[in-house]
Scaffold this motif. Structure first.
Motif, PDB file in Angstrom:
ATOM      1  N   CYS A  94       0.825  -1.221   0.000  1.00  0.00           N
ATOM      2  CA  CYS A  94       0.000   0.000   0.000  1.00  0.00           C
ATOM      3  C   CYS A  94       0.855   1.265   0.000  1.00  0.00           C
ATOM      4  N   ILE A  97       1.873   3.267  -3.227  1.00  0.00           N
ATOM      5  CA  ILE A  97       0.906   4.103  -3.960  1.00  0.00           C
ATOM      6  C   ILE A  97       0.131   5.032  -3.028  1.00  0.00           C
ATOM      7  N   TYR A  99      -1.668   4.457  -0.235  1.00  0.00           N
ATOM      8  CA  TYR A  99      -2.924   4.038   0.377  1.00  0.00           C
ATOM      9  C   TYR A  99      -2.668   3.532   1.799  1.00  0.00           C
ATOM     10  N   LYS A 107     -11.712  -1.370   0.689  1.00  0.00           N
ATOM     11  CA  LYS A 107     -11.931  -1.308  -0.755  1.00  0.00           C
ATOM     12  C   LYS A 107     -12.044  -2.717  -1.343  1.00  0.00           C
ATOM     13  N   GLU A 111     -15.183  -4.272  -3.382  1.00  0.00           N
ATOM     14  CA  GLU A 111     -15.006  -4.423  -4.826  1.00  0.00           C
ATOM     15  C   GLU A 111     -14.569  -5.818  -5.274  1.00  0.00           C
ATOM     16  N   GLU A 157      -3.266 -10.789 -10.209  1.00  0.00           N
ATOM     17  CA  GLU A 157      -3.785  -9.889 -11.242  1.00  0.00           C
ATOM     18  C   GLU A 157      -5.034  -9.152 -10.781  1.00  0.00           C
ATOM     19  N   GLN A 158      -5.878  -9.819  -9.994  1.00  0.00           N
ATOM     20  CA  GLN A 158      -7.104  -9.177  -9.522  1.00  0.00           C
ATOM     21  C   GLN A 158      -6.814  -8.086  -8.487  1.00  0.00           C
ATOM     22  N   SER A 160      -3.780  -6.334  -8.478  1.00  0.00           N
ATOM     23  CA  SER A 160      -2.672  -5.493  -8.949  1.00  0.00           C
ATOM     24  C   SER A 160      -3.040  -4.008  -8.926  1.00  0.00           C
ATOM     25  N   TYR A 161      -4.332  -3.692  -9.030  1.00  0.00           N
ATOM     26  CA  TYR A 161      -4.744  -2.288  -9.102  1.00  0.00           C
ATOM     27  C   TYR A 161      -4.622  -1.564  -7.755  1.00  0.00           C
ATOM     28  N   VAL A 162      -4.396  -2.331  -6.666  1.00  0.00           N
ATOM     29  CA  VAL A 162      -4.186  -1.678  -5.369  1.00  0.00           C
ATOM     30  C   VAL A 162      -2.753  -1.868  -4.882  1.00  0.00           C
ATOM     31  N   GLY A 163      -1.857  -2.248  -5.774  1.00  0.00           N
ATOM     32  CA  GLY A 163      -0.437  -2.302  -5.411  1.00  0.00           C
ATOM     33  C   GLY A 163       0.108  -3.677  -5.090  1.00  0.00           C
TER      34      GLY A 163
END
Length: 439
Positions: A94, A97, A99, A107, A111, A157-158, A160-163
Motif C-alpha cells: 500500500c 501508492i 494508500y 476497498k 469491490e 492480477e485481480q 494489482s490495481y491496489v499495489g
C-alpha cells in the motif's frame, strides 16, 4: 484495525505468533522456515519441524521475523524442495501508492470479496506498511505447483490495481509473523482472522480459471495466454526437478558443468518465481552444495545472462522481435537435445529423469507402457501373468520328474526311448528330467 489492536492487546506477542503459525501449519508435514532480518542487513533463517515451533518461537520474536507459508522436504528453502503447498497469498504494498492498509482492506471487501471476484481470504496480515491476503488451502504436493502458480498469478492480477507485488508470488515466500515488529515503520504486525475453512485448489481453478479448466477437457481451438503460460511453467518446473535429480545422480560432483547447472537453475527459477532476487538466492545455495562450488562472485557473474533472458521473456517488444526471427518468443527456448548435449546426460541417467530425455528413451518408455497395457488386457481376459505361468511350468516339470523316477524304479532296464514312450514326451525331455532326478 483499532478493534484488532484492542483484541490483540489482551494476548502476548508470543502467543499471537504461536496462534498464527498453528493456524497456518496445523497438521503440516515437512520443514517450516523461521527467518529474521538482522539490524546489520543480514538474513538469518533456520528450519524446524511443526512440533518444534512452539519451543523455538520465543528465541525469534522481536523485529522483522518471518515464517514460510509452505513446507519443504529438506531444511532448505528452495523451490525444488517444496513438500506441501498450504496457502495462496498476495502481498499488497500500500505504501508504494500512498494508500492506508485499512482503506485498502475496505476497498477490497466491497469491490473484490463481496462480489466474489476472489474468495474471501482466511486471514489478512497487517505487516506494518502494507497487507498480505492469505487463502489457506487443503495441502497439495509439489507436483501441483504449476496449477498453484496459475491460481496464484490470477489472484495477483485481480489485486494489482491496489499495489499487489509480483515479486511475492513464489512458493518459498516468507511473510511477517503476528506479534513481531516492522523495523521500518516501527509498527507491530497484526493478523485479522476471518474464517477457518480451507479452500480446495482444484475448486478454485474450476470457479475462477475457466480457461484452464476448459483446456483440461480437451476442447479444440487456439490455446489462450493462461493455458500457454501454465504449460510452459509445467515444463520449467519438470526440468528444474530433473536438473536437481541429475545433480543427485552425480553426487553433486559437477566439475566441468557447474556454470551450466547454475545457469539453467537460475533461468528456470526466475521463470517460476517471477522474482530474480529470490532465484539468485536459491541458485547461490545450490552452488554451495556442490562438492567443489564456484566462488559466489564467479557464479553470479557467470549466470547473469539467465536473468537478462528472463527479463526479455517478459518484455513485449523483445517477444515480438523474437517471433519475427522465427522463435516461439524471447528468452531461452531450449530443446531437450541441447540440454542433453550440454550436460552430457547418459541414456542410463535419462531413465531417472522426467522430461529431459531423448527419442530413444521416449520409445523405450512407450514400449514399457504398451507391454503394461497388453499385460493388463490379457489379465482382464483371464490370461496368466508371467509369474503365474512360470510357477505352473515349474509344477509341471516337478510332476514329470516324479513320474520318470517312478517309471525308472518299475523298469530299471528301460532305455530313454522306451521311457519317453511311457511318459509321452520326447527323448530329449527324458534326458533333461534325468538330470533333475539325479540332482
Amino acid at each position: 484495525m483499532e478493534n484488532l489492536k484492542l483484541e490483540n492487546m489482551e494476548i502476548s506477542p508470543l502467543d499471537r505468533a504461536k496462534r498464527h503459525v498453528w493456524i497456518q501449519h496445523r497438521g503440516a508435514s515437512g520443514w517450516i522456515t523461521l527467518a529474521k532480518k538482522e539490524p546489520d542487513g543480514g538474513w538469518r533463517q533456520y528450519h524446524y519441524q511443526p512440533n518444534e515451533l512452539a519451543v523455538e518461537l520465543p528465541k525469534w520474536l522481536g523485529e522483522d521475523v518471518y515464517f514460510s507459508q509452505n513446507t519443504f522436504y529438506k531444511p532448505q528453502r528452495r523451490i525444488e524442495n517444496i513438500r506441501q503447498l498450504r496457502a495462496l497469498y498476495v502481498d499488497v504494498d500500500c505504501h508504494t501508492i500512498g494508500y492506508e492498509p485499512e482503506w485498502v482492506v475496505g476497498k477490497l471487501d466491497i469491490e473484490v470479496f463481496y462480489d466474489n471476484i476472489l474468495p474471501e481470504p482466511n486471514l489478512i496480515i497487517f505487516s506494518g506498511r502494507g497487507i498480505v491476503c492469505v487463502w489457506l488451502i487443503e495441502p497439495v504436493p509439489y507436483k501441483a505447483l504449476p496449477l498453484w502458480k496459475a491460481v496464484e498469478n490470477y489472484f495477483y492480477e485481480q489485486l494489482s490495481y491496489v499495489g499487489a507485488d509480483k515479486k511475492s508470488l513464489d512458493p518459498t515466500r516468507v511473510f511477517r509473523i503476528d506479534g513481531s515488529v516492522n523495523s521500518k515503520s516501527k509498527r507491530e504486525v497484526v493478523v485479522e482472522y476471518r474464517h477457518g475453512d480451507r479452500y480446495v485448489l482444484r475448486d478454485l481453478q474450476y470457479e475462477y480459471l475457466p480457461e484452464l479448466t476448459r483446456a483440461e477437457t480437451g476442447k479444440k481451438g487456439r490455446k489462450g495466454k493462461l493455458v500457454r503460460l501454465h504449460n510452459i511453467q509445467t515444463l520449467h518446473y519438470a526440468r528444474l526437478l530433473d536438473l536437481i535429480r541429475l545433480a543427485e545422480l552425480r553426487n553433486y560432483d559437477l566439475k566441468g558443468y557447474r556454470e551450466l547447472f547454475c545457469f539453467l537453475y537460475r533461468y528456470w527459477s526466475c521463470c517460476l518465481t517471477d522474482d530474480p532476487d529470490e532465484a539468485l538466492r536459491q541458485m547461490i545455495e545450490l552452488n554451495a552444495g556442490f562438492k567443489e562450488p564456484l566462488s559466489e562472485k564467479e557464479v553470479i557473474r557467470a549466470t547473469k545472462s539467465a536473468e537478462k533472458a528472463w527479463m526479455a521473456k517478459n518484455d513485449a517488444k523483445a517477444n515480438e522481435e523474437a517471433r519475427k526471427k522465427g522463435y516461439p518468443g524471447a528468452g531461452y527456448n531450449l530443446k531437450n537435445s541441447t540440454i542433453i548435449r550440454w550436460l552430457d546426460i547418459t541414456p542410463e541417467e535419462q531413465r531417472h529423469l522426467q522430461t529431459i530425455i531423448d527419442a530413444n528413451e521416449k520409445r523405450r518408455r512407450k514400449r514399457e507402457r504398451d507391454r503394461a497395457r497388453t499385460g493388463e488386457l490379457r489379465r482382464g481376459q483371464g490370461a496368466k501373468t508371467r509369474e503365474e505361468y512360470l510357477e505352473e511350468q515349474r509344477e509341471r516339470t516337478e510332476d514329470k520328474a516324479w513320474q520318470l523316477q517312478k517309471a525308472m524304479e518299475r523298469h530299471p532296464d528301460a532305455t530313454n526311448k522306451q521311457l519317453a514312450m511311457m511318459l509321452q514326451i520326447s527323448v530329449r525331455r527324458v534326458q533333461q528330467l534325468k538330470r533333475l532326478v539325479k540332482n
